[in-house]
Scaffold this motif. Structure first.
Motif, short mmCIF file in Angstrom:
data_model
loop_
_atom_site.label_atom_id
_atom_site.label_comp_id
_atom_site.label_asym_id
_atom_site.label_seq_id
_atom_site.Cartn_x
_atom_site.Cartn_y
_atom_site.Cartn_z
N GLY A 101 0.80 -1.26 0.19
CA GLY A 101 -0.20 -0.04 0.06
C GLY A 101 0.76 1.28 -0.04
N TYR A 102 2.04 1.09 -0.42
CA TYR A 102 2.83 2.39 -0.11
C TYR A 102 3.80 2.49 -1.87
CZ TYR A 102 2.53 1.36 4.64
OH TYR A 102 2.24 1.24 6.16
N ARG A 103 4.14 3.68 -1.87
CA ARG A 103 4.97 4.21 -2.78
C ARG A 103 6.03 4.82 -2.26
NH1 ARG A 103 1.47 8.00 -6.96
NH2 ARG A 103 3.54 7.93 -8.26
N LEU A 104 7.27 5.08 -3.03
CA LEU A 104 8.29 5.53 -2.70
C LEU A 104 8.32 6.84 -2.84
CD1 LEU A 104 11.02 2.83 -3.80
CD2 LEU A 104 10.12 3.07 -1.53
N LYS A 105 8.78 7.77 -2.16
CA LYS A 105 9.05 9.22 -2.42
C LYS A 105 10.52 9.40 -2.20
CE LYS A 105 7.08 13.67 -0.99
NZ LYS A 105 6.44 14.54 -0.08
N ASP A 168 1.82 6.91 1.49
CA ASP A 168 0.60 6.05 1.66
C ASP A 168 -0.21 6.30 0.62
OD1 ASP A 168 -1.94 5.00 2.57
OD2 ASP A 168 -1.06 4.90 4.73
N MET A 169 -0.70 5.13 -0.21
CA MET A 169 -1.48 5.32 -1.28
C MET A 169 -3.01 5.39 -0.98
SD MET A 169 0.01 2.95 -4.36
CE MET A 169 0.12 1.11 -3.45
N LYS A 170 -3.48 4.93 0.32
CA LYS A 170 -4.80 5.21 0.67
C LYS A 170 -4.94 6.57 1.28
CE LYS A 170 -8.01 2.93 3.88
NZ LYS A 170 -8.13 2.02 5.01
N THR A 171 -4.06 7.03 1.94
CA THR A 171 -4.35 8.25 2.52
C THR A 171 -3.86 9.49 1.67
OG1 THR A 171 -2.14 8.41 3.75
CG2 THR A 171 -4.09 7.78 4.80
#
Length: 267
Positions: A101-105, A168-171
């Protein structure tokens, strides 16, 4: 009329400064023999987002929100570059974290030597404290060299080191890690308030120099661990003083410090 004492004092000061700078060079963690590559030799590098299209870029040293307070030399475009090997490994990290559920920044990746030289000049000017309240409120700027917050060489310049966090892709927000990128202090250490080897939160904030002492929550510590575990699973090694900093274990240019600028690599 100048006395003998007046004449020899500048010489003593110069000798002490030279000795101090030599000590700085020796104290930096990066003691590898330096070989500087050709300024335009970026043939073994890729634009990070060409390999990891899901990565979000916030290149801090292209803008002014960084510990210096201005754009850093060598950052000509707001992009991120890495060696092909590091980028391929980061793609595996990204795929792993997307399932969670995450992407990298990305805050920084390859950093040209002229950028490091800019940091050094800034650190030598102890009167420039424009961004102190944001990044090093607990430190006198004079300690940045002795404590190795600033060094004459950086692993970033070898092309397989990067600074990053989770999104966080959800928030649709950056994940709360309990501290900002490039914070100069023990609160940035991976072992702050926990044991990174076991992933256990301890709440031990005794290293914080602030009064009252700063702390991070169990959730914030676990966020740091999610990033750390994913990076280590796919060939990166962590850094003991910065939760956001990772280097490819088998980096292809361990003794080479590149000088070409940060800008899109044309295919």
């Amino acid at each position: 009329m100048m006395t003998k004492k007046t004449l020899w004092m500048p010489a003593v000061i110069l000798l002490l400064y030279g000795a101090c700078m030599l000590a700085i060079c020796q104290s930096c963690k990066d003691k590898a023999q330096v070989k500087v590559a050709s300024t335009e030799d970026n043939s073994q590098f890729v634009t990070l987002t060409d390999v990891v299209p899901d990565a979000i870029l916030e290149i801090r040293y292209f803008g002014t929100y960084n510990f210096v307070g201005s754009r850093i030399d060598g950052y000509e475009e707001p992009t991120a570059l890495l060696t092909r090997q590091a980028a391929d490994s980061l793609k595996a990290v990204s795929d792993d974290l997307i399932k969670q559920g995450y992407r990298l920044k990305i805050f920084d990746a390859y950093r040209p030597q002229k950028g490091v030289d800019h940091f050094v000049r800034w650190a030598e000017n102890v009167n420039d404290t424009l961004m102190k309240s944001y990044f090093y409120p607990d430190l006198d700027k004079s300690v940045l060299f002795p404590r190795e917050y600033i060094c004459l060489k950086s692993g970033h310049t070898r092309g397989s080191t990067l600074d990053l966090t989770l999104f966080d892709m959800k928030t649709e927000k950056e994940v709360d890690m309990g501290g900002t990128f490039d914070w100069f202090g023990p609160e940035s250490h991976p072992d702050f308030c926990g044991n990174p080897e076991t992933g256990q939160y301890t709440g031990n904030n005794s290293k914080s120099p602030a009064q009252p002492k700063r702390s991070i929550t169990p959730e914030q510590f676990q966020h740091r661990m999610i990033l750390r575990r994913a990076m280590m699973r796919h060939g990166f090694k962590p850094f003991d003083t910065e939760w956001w900093h990772f280097t490819l274990k088998n980096e292809p240019f361990p003794n080479t410090y590149f000088t070409f600028p940060v800008k899109q690599i044309k295919k």
